[in-house]
Design an enzyme around this catalytic site. Structure first.
Site, PDB file in Angstrom:
ATOM      1  CG  ASP A 158      41.596  -0.632   6.439  1.00 44.66           C
ATOM      2  OD1 ASP A 158      41.782   0.600   6.411  1.00 44.66           O
ATOM      3  OD2 ASP A 158      41.281  -1.293   5.428  1.00 44.66           O
ATOM      4  CG  HIS A 190      40.532   4.415   3.065  1.00 44.64           C
ATOM      5  ND1 HIS A 190      41.359   4.334   1.969  1.00 44.64           N
ATOM      6  CD2 HIS A 190      39.328   3.931   2.649  1.00 44.64           C
ATOM      7  CE1 HIS A 190      40.696   3.836   0.939  1.00 44.64           C
ATOM      8  NE2 HIS A 190      39.461   3.581   1.330  1.00 44.64           N
ATOM      9  CG  HIS A 248      43.744  10.703   3.588  1.00 45.52           C
ATOM     10  ND1 HIS A 248      44.266   9.776   2.699  1.00 45.52           N
ATOM     11  CD2 HIS A 248      44.070  11.924   3.110  1.00 45.52           C
ATOM     12  CE1 HIS A 248      44.900  10.424   1.741  1.00 45.52           C
ATOM     13  NE2 HIS A 248      44.791  11.727   1.960  1.00 45.52           N
ATOM     14  CG  ASP A 250      36.960   3.240  -0.909  1.00 41.74           C
ATOM     15  OD1 ASP A 250      37.142   2.857   0.266  1.00 41.74           O
ATOM     16  OD2 ASP A 250      37.885   3.637  -1.634  1.00 41.74           O
ATOM     17  CE1 TYR A 300      48.877   6.056   2.601  1.00 39.73           C
ATOM     18  CE2 TYR A 300      48.832   6.446   0.239  1.00 39.73           C
ATOM     19  CZ  TYR A 300      48.462   5.702   1.339  1.00 39.73           C
ATOM     20  OH  TYR A 300      47.669   4.594   1.164  1.00 39.73           O
ATOM     21  CE  LYS A 356      46.109   7.087   5.843  1.00 43.39           C
ATOM     22  NZ  LYS A 356      44.957   6.780   4.985  1.00 43.39           N
ATOM     23  CG  ASP A 360      57.940   6.159   2.689  1.00 43.27           C
ATOM     24  OD1 ASP A 360      57.538   6.715   3.727  1.00 43.27           O
ATOM     25  OD2 ASP A 360      58.993   6.473   2.129  1.00 43.27           O
ATOM     26  CD  GLU A 363      67.449  19.111   2.260  1.00 44.19           C
ATOM     27  OE1 GLU A 363      66.944  19.973   3.028  1.00 44.19           O
ATOM     28  OE2 GLU A 363      68.642  18.782   2.299  1.00 44.19           O
TER      29      GLU A 363
END
Length: 188
Positions: free
Chosen positions: A143, A62, A119, A170, A132, A72, A47, A28
């Site tokens: 963003d 990010h 992150h 990036d 995630y 997250k 998700d 789980e």
């Protein structure tokens, strides 16, 4: 389940139980009641799933600015990554510091990266898949990112810079000192 606060206590390592037998295993990986009993109460709305084909893919660093900042919960279902959370909450005693943790399909760990953190992760094996959960939907308008190789952050990525594979976004992200504070004191 087990929850372990990291060197920045708001970042949590979550270790779900995994029950195995000759057929395989059962786990789980997210159970609201079990985690709530341990004090973890995030409410997830989306998700995300990424595949990185090569070793050295770096995704990050990010974040989303308020009002759509995201927390997250990151885990690896195939392969292995170095997962990094950078505190970018202005006024925080750990501002500009980071937590780095290896997550893999084998160790079955998950990392909670709360709102107010940038992150990113670096793939350490080919064909790595990362899942995630996030507690706010993706919002292109908020963003943002910071440079993965900002020397002030002093992140020890285990691959030399010439071996890192980046997106254009990036590759051109600004350093932390070059952006307006994305999380001013008291904004979360």
């Amino acid at each position: 389940m087990k929850i372990t606060p990291q060197s920045i206590p708001d970042v949590l390592l979550i270790e779900p139980n995994r029950f195995g037998d000759p057929r395989g295993f059962f786990s789980e990986v997210w159970k609201r009641s079990a985690l709530a009993a341990l004090g973890f109460t995030a409410d997830f709305v989306q998700d995300n799933h990424s595949l990185s084909r090569e070793v050295g893919v770096l995704r990050g660093l990010h974040f989303q600015r308020p009002p759509t900042a995201q927390g997250k919960l990151v885990r690896v279902v195939r392969g292995r990554i170095l997962d990094v959370a950078v505190d970018i909450r202005q006024g925080s005693p750990s501002y500009g510091q980071h937590v780095a943790c290896e997550l893999s399909a084998e160790n079955w760990r998950q990392l909670w990266v709360p709102r107010g953190f940038a992150h990113g992760f670096l793939t350490l094996e080919p064909e790595t898949e990362v899942l995630y959960k996030v507690d706010a939907e993706y919002d292109r308008a908020t963003d943002a990112g910071i440079a993965w190789d900002d020397p002030v952050l002093a992140i020890n990525w285990p691959i030399p810079p010439h071996g890192v594979i980046l997106s254009d976004k990036d590759r051109t992200a600004p350093r932390l000192a070059d952006i307006a504070p994305p999380f001013p004191a008291g904004s979360l």
